[in-house]
Motif scaffolding. Structure first.
Motif, short mmCIF file in Angstrom:
data_model
loop_
_atom_site.label_atom_id
_atom_site.label_comp_id
_atom_site.label_asym_id
_atom_site.label_seq_id
_atom_site.Cartn_x
_atom_site.Cartn_y
_atom_site.Cartn_z
N UNK A 1 -2.65 2.72 -1.35
CA UNK A 1 -1.76 3.21 -2.41
C UNK A 1 -0.31 2.91 -2.04
N UNK A 2 0.08 3.21 -0.81
CA UNK A 2 1.46 2.98 -0.37
C UNK A 2 1.81 1.50 -0.39
N UNK A 3 0.93 0.66 0.13
CA UNK A 3 1.17 -0.78 0.18
C UNK A 3 1.32 -1.36 -1.24
N UNK A 4 0.44 -0.95 -2.13
CA UNK A 4 0.50 -1.46 -3.50
C UNK A 4 1.75 -0.97 -4.20
N UNK B 1 -5.10 -8.09 1.04
CA UNK B 1 -4.96 -6.95 1.95
C UNK B 1 -5.97 -5.87 1.61
N UNK B 2 -6.13 -5.59 0.32
CA UNK B 2 -7.10 -4.57 -0.09
C UNK B 2 -8.52 -5.00 0.29
N UNK B 3 -8.83 -6.27 0.10
CA UNK B 3 -10.16 -6.77 0.47
C UNK B 3 -10.39 -6.63 1.97
N UNK B 4 -9.36 -6.92 2.76
CA UNK B 4 -9.48 -6.81 4.22
C UNK B 4 -9.75 -5.36 4.64
N UNK C 1 -9.95 7.94 4.53
CA UNK C 1 -8.88 8.57 3.75
C UNK C 1 -7.54 7.87 4.03
N UNK C 2 -7.26 7.64 5.29
CA UNK C 2 -5.99 7.00 5.67
C UNK C 2 -5.91 5.58 5.11
N UNK C 3 -7.02 4.87 5.11
CA UNK C 3 -7.05 3.53 4.53
C UNK C 3 -6.68 3.59 3.05
N UNK C 4 -7.26 4.55 2.33
CA UNK C 4 -6.95 4.70 0.90
C UNK C 4 -5.47 5.04 0.69
N UNK C 5 -4.95 5.94 1.48
CA UNK C 5 -3.53 6.30 1.36
C UNK C 5 -2.66 5.08 1.66
N UNK C 6 -3.05 4.32 2.67
CA UNK C 6 -2.30 3.10 3.01
C UNK C 6 -2.33 2.10 1.85
N UNK D 1 -4.62 4.71 -6.83
CA UNK D 1 -4.65 3.29 -6.49
C UNK D 1 -4.80 2.44 -7.76
N UNK D 2 -5.65 2.86 -8.67
CA UNK D 2 -5.82 2.12 -9.93
C UNK D 2 -4.51 2.09 -10.72
N UNK D 3 -3.78 3.20 -10.72
CA UNK D 3 -2.52 3.28 -11.45
C UNK D 3 -1.49 2.31 -10.89
N UNK D 4 -1.31 2.30 -9.58
CA UNK D 4 -0.30 1.40 -9.01
C UNK D 4 -0.73 -0.06 -9.13
#
Length: 192
Positions: free
Chosen positions: A169-172, A62-65, A162-167, A22-25
């Motif tokens: 990464x994908x969204x970003x 979106x990330x804050x939400x 976990x799914x929130x984190x994956x989401x 997430x930090x990378x993207x």
């Protein structure tokens, strides 16, 4: 190593890998704005209604939400409609009264008076820091929370941390791709 310690190490490794991705993207997205003026961040040089500044604001919001979803539950992402307004009215743009969350969402996608590259990137970094703080405080990445009722959510669906984190990464990453196209349309530069 005991089973409990092995499980903790595995969760910590997974958490670390997801946060690192997430930090990378995030940095790729921020990088698409390097060297541009605030005015350029608000331009829409493609057929899309998206601009670089708006993309960063939207992704940060979106990330804050999703962070609030993890800490506060389903109600943190509720999308209530005013009396007499339907989802069809919202999607068609014909609602007689707009909910504040919909107005805020529209404003996310544009550079507003007073928005600067510095201010939106600083806000995004603040959100990123809060996300990391939230995720480091979660002991069980499989903990699930029901999604709010909304047309874009499957009825009865829930997301794990976990799914929130994956989401995220994908969204970003998806919006970073949009940003690359917009940046190239502004001055021919690409960042990746």
């Amino acid at each position: 190593m005991t089973t409990a310690n092995a499980t903790t190490a595995t969760v910590d490794d997974e958490r670390g890998e997801l946060l690192a991705e997430l930090a990378l993207v995030r940095e790729f997205l921020i990088g698409t704005t390097d060297g541009l003026t605030d005015e350029q961040l608000g331009t829409r040089p493609t057929a899309s209604a998206l601009c670089l500044g708006g993309l960063i604001k939207h992704v940060a919001s979106t990330e804050a939400a999703w962070g609030r979803f993890i800490t506060d539950g389903t109600s943190a992402m509720a999308t209530e409609l005013p009396e007499g307004v339907t989802w069809q009215d919202i999607f068609a743009g014909t609602a007689h009264t707009w909910p504040q969350w919909a107005i805020d969402r529209q404003n996310e996608f544009q550079m507003l008076p007073g928005d600067t590259r510095e201010s939106i990137v600083e806000q995004y970094r603040t959100v990123a820091s809060r996300t990391e703080e939230i995720i480091h405080g979660v002991t069980d990445l499989t903990r699930t929370t029901p999604l709010p009722e909304a047309p874009w959510n499957t009825p009865g669906a829930a997301h794990s941390v976990r799914r929130v984190l994956i989401h995220l990464v994908a969204e970003t990453a998806q919006h970073t791709g949009h940003a690359e196209i917009i940046r190239e349309s502004i001055d021919g530069r690409t960042t990746m």
